[in-house]
Motif scaffolding. Structure first.
Motif, PDB file in Angstrom:
ATOM      1  N   PRO A 276      -2.460  11.591  -9.089  1.00 50.91           N
ATOM      2  CA  PRO A 276      -3.426  10.509  -8.875  1.00 50.91           C
ATOM      3  C   PRO A 276      -3.868   9.847 -10.178  1.00 50.91           C
ATOM      4  O   PRO A 276      -4.386   8.727 -10.157  1.00 50.91           O
ATOM      5  CB  PRO A 276      -4.597  11.210  -8.181  1.00 50.91           C
TER       6      PRO A 276
ATOM      7  N   ARG B 231       0.951   4.274  -2.937  1.00 56.83           N
ATOM      8  CA  ARG B 231       0.880   5.709  -2.657  1.00 56.83           C
ATOM      9  C   ARG B 231       2.092   6.438  -3.226  1.00 56.83           C
ATOM     10  O   ARG B 231       1.980   7.560  -3.724  1.00 56.83           O
ATOM     11  CB  ARG B 231       0.776   5.940  -1.143  1.00 56.83           C
TER      12      ARG B 231
ATOM     13  N   GLY C  78     -11.573   5.886  -7.345  1.00 58.29           N
ATOM     14  CA  GLY C  78     -10.602   6.561  -6.493  1.00 58.29           C
ATOM     15  C   GLY C  78     -10.470   8.034  -6.820  1.00 58.29           C
ATOM     16  O   GLY C  78     -10.391   8.882  -5.924  1.00 58.29           O
TER      17      GLY C  78
ATOM     18  N   PRO D 264      -8.730   8.091   0.021  1.00 54.23           N
ATOM     19  CA  PRO D 264      -7.930   6.891  -0.278  1.00 54.23           C
ATOM     20  C   PRO D 264      -8.751   5.610  -0.153  1.00 54.23           C
ATOM     21  O   PRO D 264      -8.813   5.005   0.917  1.00 54.23           O
ATOM     22  CB  PRO D 264      -6.809   6.942   0.757  1.00 54.23           C
TER      23      PRO D 264
ATOM     24  N   GLN E 234       0.824  -1.209   0.000  1.00 55.72           N
ATOM     25  CA  GLN E 234       0.000   0.000   0.000  1.00 55.72           C
ATOM     26  C   GLN E 234       0.861   1.263   0.000  1.00 55.72           C
ATOM     27  O   GLN E 234       0.528   2.254  -0.662  1.00 55.72           O
ATOM     28  CB  GLN E 234      -0.935  -0.017   1.212  1.00 55.72           C
TER      29      GLN E 234
END
Length: 442
Positions: free
Chosen positions: A60, A53, A287, A293, A49
């Protein structure tokens, strides 16, 4: 084997005693290995994870390429390299426990499948899937103990059941929930012959986790309480809302797992990798639209909601629902336990805008447990696991009431819990391969 050669020189009673002690030793040793595997999977999930990120930190919109490609590659591995590693892994264990012999169980809980589960689950989290590690830990734990059980005297499914329950206990640091999960969800019958050995494996797995990670509660300790009076109105309201939502999730997943009818269903069956890519696009778009998140297990987000620490992102629950649903129907390896708890926490957080007189901590715990109950229809496991994960004994009675209500609400949408309904699909496939062998009915 060396043991057999040595046992020939002993009397009958001594041989039986030796075999029983060996079996006990293997259960405990297997519990230690399952505990180590659970810790490894937890660390891999956390690092995966963080890597997602980091990869999406520049923009994004990176997820629009990363997530679909990752979903496609994960599904390709699941189909071509690690068959039977798809999805949560709990249905495979349930199906294996129902099958009558080792030959039929092996394809569902082999070490190869367990390894594939770890690898592809981690890949999915790196690419932004909304999946968890707890369900996969159950299958990996079952695979480890199934392999160890091949060396044991008095072979039986007890090794497989012990590995799966130890996986739950080690993944959540909830030994009592591991036992309850084994009784209510995995076996649905308690074999007294192996009960002590199963508990021994759970203790070994729990002590291994305790020795390495220390004593902790999955979501931290809470002191939430629900005062008698008007505040109790939240129990039926939140339980019905989250129970319906969990039932809806299960119904959609089962529709896709069984195969949609017509042209669309035929295309999905012929092109599972392409369909996974489409699901990945949907997750990435969700998302971007959510602004929060929603990728990953949802553990950090659920913990923040429980403790009301800097959590203004209303709408998280519905978007997490969409991302988790798309991740589940895609077929890539990954669990739904932790995401389900996060979805329930998010829905309860939104309900707090209306139910203003209710303590937010109590509302969130009810939402988490109710949604999980709606998905799996295992009410006892749900309230035990939420109670143990938060060390909040004051909420036991409200959680028990909410679990029963949520379970009934879910059954209005879907008659059977997700894991057992999916297990029937694996049993059907096994029956087609081995028409002469009938599954064990309980």
């Amino acid at each position: 084997m060396i043991l057999n050669r040595y046992a020939r020189h002993l009397g009958v009673r001594s041989q039986i005693a030796l075999k029983r002690w060996l079996r006990r030793l293997l259960f405990v040793a297997g519990g230690v290995v399952v505990g180590l595997a659970a810790i490894l999977m937890a660390k891999l999930a956390d690092q995966a994870q963080l890597l997602f990120r980091w990869l999406t930190a520049p923009s994004p919109y990176v997820a629009l390429g990363l997530t679909p490609l990752g979903f496609g590659f994960a599904m390709l591995l699941a189909v071509k390299v690690f068959p039977n590693a798809q999805g949560s892994g709990i249905p495979q264990v349930i199906a294996a426990l129902r099958l009558p012999d080792q030959r039929q169980r092996a394809p569902l809980v082999s070490l190869k499948v367990g390894l594939g589960k770890i690898v592809v689950m981690t890949l999915g989290l790196i690419c932004g899937a909304s999946t968890g590690r707890e369900g996969p830990t159950v299958q990996v734990g079952g695979a480890i103990m199934f392999a160890i059980g091949r060396w044991a005297p008095f072979r039986q499914p007890g090794f497989l059941l012990a590995g799966a329950t130890a996986g739950v206990a080690a993944a959540f640091n909830t030994p009592l929930a591991g036992i309850v999960f084994g009784i209510e969800e995995l076996s649905r019958s308690f074999e007294m012959r192996t009960s002590g050995l199963i508990i021994g494996a759970i203790i070994a797995a729990g002590l291994t986790s305790l020795a390495i990670l220390g004593d902790y509660h999955y979501f931290g300790s809470t002191s939430a309480a629900l005062p008698l009076g008007r505040a109790w109105l939240v129990v039926p309201v939140c339980a019905v809302t989250c129970g319906f939502a969990g039932g809806l999730f299960s119904r959609v997943v089962l529709l896709f797992a069984a195969g949609l009818p017509g042209v669309v269903g035929g295309w999905i069956r012929r092109h599972p990798v392409a369909f996974a890519v489409l699901c990945g696009i949907g997750v990435a778009l969700a998302g971007l639209a959510s602004g929060s998140p929603i990728a990953g297990t949802g553990y950090a987000e659920a913990r923040a909601i429980i403790h009301s620490s800097d959590w203004p992102a209303y709408g998280y629950g519905p978007w997490k629902f969409v991302a988790t649903l798309l991740s589940a129907i895609s077929g890539i390896p990954g669990g739904i336990f932790a995401p389900s708890l996060a979805i329930g926490a998010g829905i309860a957080s939104d309900l707090s805008l209306v139910l203003t007189d209710v303590p937010i901590g109590a509302l969130v715990l009810i939402g988490m447990e109710s949604y999980l109950t709606g998905v799996v229809q295992a009410p006892i496991t749900s309230f035990v696991i939420v109670s143990e994960m938060t060390n909040d004994h004051a909420m036991v009675i409200p959680l028990m009431a909410a679990a029963l209500i949520a379970n009934r609400a879910s059954k209005v949408i879907v008659p059977e819990g997700l894991y057992h309904a999916l297990a029937k699909l694996f049993l059907r496939a096994s029956a087609q391969r081995h028409p002469d062998q009938a599954p064990i009915t309980r």
